[in-house]
Design a protein around this motif. Structure first.
Motif: not given
Length: 423
Positions: A26-39
C-alpha cells in the motif's frame, strides 16, 4: 511498528513499514498544492484532474489503460484536498513492477483526451447538480464563502457548474505540470517490500516528474469573527445549520488541548456536550457535531446541526449557550478524563490495515509532526490538564461571534430573513 526513512538513488524520500505477512503493498503519497492551486476562474481544476487520472496515459487510451488496471488487480486513485493532491496505490507484490510503470505513466504522461474529458465533465456536472439539492453541502459551501471570502479556501473544491464547463485539456495538463513535482512530494509505504526495493520503486514511480513545482503562493486566510448569519431557502422538512469561526493551527502549542476540547464539545459522538444538550436532553436534533480543520493557511473550528425547521432557532441558542459555558467554565473533570481515555485508547484503531497505516504515516509527514509522533502522541494527549483546557477554551470559543449558515425553511424570528437561494 518500525518506521524506516528510505531515500532512493535519485533522492526521493519515503517512510516505510515493512511487513511480509501478506503479498500486498500500500502506497500513499501527496503533492502539496491541492485545490488552492486552481487557476483563476477554473475552480474545480484539481478535482477534475483527479477524475481523469485513469483515463489514458502515454500510448494507452482510456479503455486500454483501464483494462490494464483490471488485469493487474491494482488500485489507483487520486483525491484533491484544499492543500494537497493525494494519491493511493495498492498492488499485489507479484505485479508491483508493472503497476508502478502504469502509475508512472499516468502521472508523467496523462492524455486528457477530449472524448474522455467530455464524459468525465458530464459526470462532474451531474454530481454538482445533485449537490445543489443537498442541504449539508449547500450550507458548507456557503459557510466557506462567508468565512474565507475571495481566498482560495472560499472557493468550492469541486468547482461550479460554470467553472467546470470552461476547463479544457490544456488546463488539466497545466495543473499537472505545476503541481506534480518531486520537491513537494511526501510518500508512505506499508507492506511486502524491502527498503532496497522501495528505493528503486520510488525512482520508478516519481523519477520522471519535474524536480521543482511551480506553485502559486497562497496568502494566509484570516476568517473573520461574526456574528454573521445567512439563510438559504430550500424546500425541505429539516434544516441544516453550519456554525463556527477561526480555529487553531496544527503547529500551535495549544492544538492538542484544542483537539481534546473539541472531542468534549462535539467530536465525541453521543458522549459530547452538544449531543447531550441538543439531542439527549431536548430532542431538538438527530445529529450535532464539531470539528477542527487546521488548514495549511488558515485554521477553523466548525460545527453542524440538522434539525426540523421549527427547532433551528432553539438548537442554535442551546449550542451558543454551551459554547459560552465551556469558554467561561471549562468542562468537568469527568468530561476531560473520559475524552483523554477515549482518544488514547482509540488511537490504535487508526492502524488496522496496511492502507490505514500508510494514510496515518502520510498525514504525519504532511503536518511535519516527526517520525516519532506515533510513539509520543498518546503522551501528548495524556499531558493535557484542566488548566490547558480552560485556557484554550477561552482562546478558541467565541460563542457570540459565530458565522452561521442555515439551509432549509427555518421558522425564525423576523430579524432572520432569507438572503440566498441554492445555486
Amino acid at each position: 511498528m518500525k518506521i524506516q526513512e528510505v531515500t532512493s538513488p535519485g533522492g526521493i524520500k519515503a517512510w516505510l513499514v515493512e511487513s511480509h505477512v501478506n503479498p500486498l503493498i500500500a502506497i500513499r503519497f501527496a503533492f502539496v498544492g491541492g485545490a488552492s492551486q486552481d487557476s483563476s476562474g477554473k475552480d474545480g481544476q484539481a478535482y477534475f484532474v483527479t477524475s481523469m487520472m485513469d483515463e489514458g496515459a502515454g500510448e494507452l487510451d482510456a479503455s486500454a489503460f483501464q483494462e490494464r488496471e483490471q488485469a493487474l488487480a491494482m488500485r489507483m486513485d487520486f483525491d484533491a484536498g484544499r492543500d494537497v493532491m493525494l494519491g493511493n496505490i495498492q498492488t499485489l507484490t507479484e505485479n508491483k513492477d508493472e503497476v508502478f510503470d502504469l502509475v508512472r505513466l499516468a502521472m508523467s504522461k496523462p492524455r486528457f483526451d477530449e472524448d474522455a474529458l467530455e464524459r468525465v465533465r458530464a459526470q462532474i456536472l451531474a454530481g454538482l447538480k445533485f449537490d445543489e439539492n443537498d442541504p449539508e453541502t449547500v450550507a458548507s459551501l456557503a459557510w466557506d464563502r462567508l468565512a474565507f471570502h475571495d481566498h482560495p479556501y472560499g472557493r468550492p473544491v469541486k468547482g461550479t457548474m460554470a467553472s467546470i464547463a470552461t476547463i479544457t485539456s490544456e488546463d488539466l495538463h497545466d495543473y499537472v505540470r505545476r503541481v506534480f513535482a518531486r520537491d513537494k512530494l511526501v510518500v508512505s509505504v506499508v507492506g511486502d517490500i524491502t527498503a532496497e526495493e522501495l528505493g528503486k520503486a520510488l525512482d520508478q514511480l516519481f523519477g520522471d516528474l519535474p524536480e521543482r513545482s511551480e506553485l502559486v503562493q497562497v496568502a494566509e486566510a484570516r476568517p473573520p469573527l461574526g456574528p454573521t448569519r445567512e439563510v438559504i431557502v430550500m424546500d425541505v422538512p429539516q434544516s441544516v445549520a453550519q456554525f463556527g469561526h477561526r480555529g487553531i493551527a496544527r503547529d500551535d502549542d495549544d492544538f492538542i488541548a484544542a483537539y481534546v476540547l473539541n472531542y468534549i464539545i462535539g467530536g465525541g459522538g453521543f458522549s459530547s456536550r452538544l449531543m447531550e444538550e441538543v439531542r439527549e436532553k431536548r430532542g431538538l436534533a438527530y445529529s450535532v457535531y464539531s470539528n477542527l480543520y487546521p488548514y495549511r493557511h488558515g485554521a477553523v473550528f466548525v460545527g453542524n446541526v440538522a434539525t426540523k425547521n421549527e427547532a433551528v432557532g432553539q438548537s442554535l441558542t442551546v449550542i451558543q449557550d454551551e459554547l459560552m459555558r465551556l469558554a467561561e467554565q471549562g468542562p468537568s473533570d469527568e468530561e476531560l478524563d473520559s475524552a483523554k481515555a477515549y482518544l488514547t485508547g482509540a488511537y490504535a484503531l487508526r492502524f488496522e490495515s496496511s492502507s490505514s497505516i500508510a494514510s496515518q504515516l502520510l498525514w504525519i509527514q504532511i503536518e511535519d509532526l516527526g517520525i516519532d509522533y506515533i510513539t509520543k502522541r498518546n503522551a501528548l494527549v495524556e499531558a493535557v490538564t484542566m488548566d490547558d483546557i480552560k485556557h484554550v477554551a477561552k482562546r478558541l470559543l467565541a460563542a457570540d461571534q459565530l458565522i452561521t449558515t442555515i439551509v432549509g425553511k427555518p421558522v425564525e424570528p423576523a430579524e432572520i430573513i432569507p438572503t440566498g437561494a441554492p445555486g
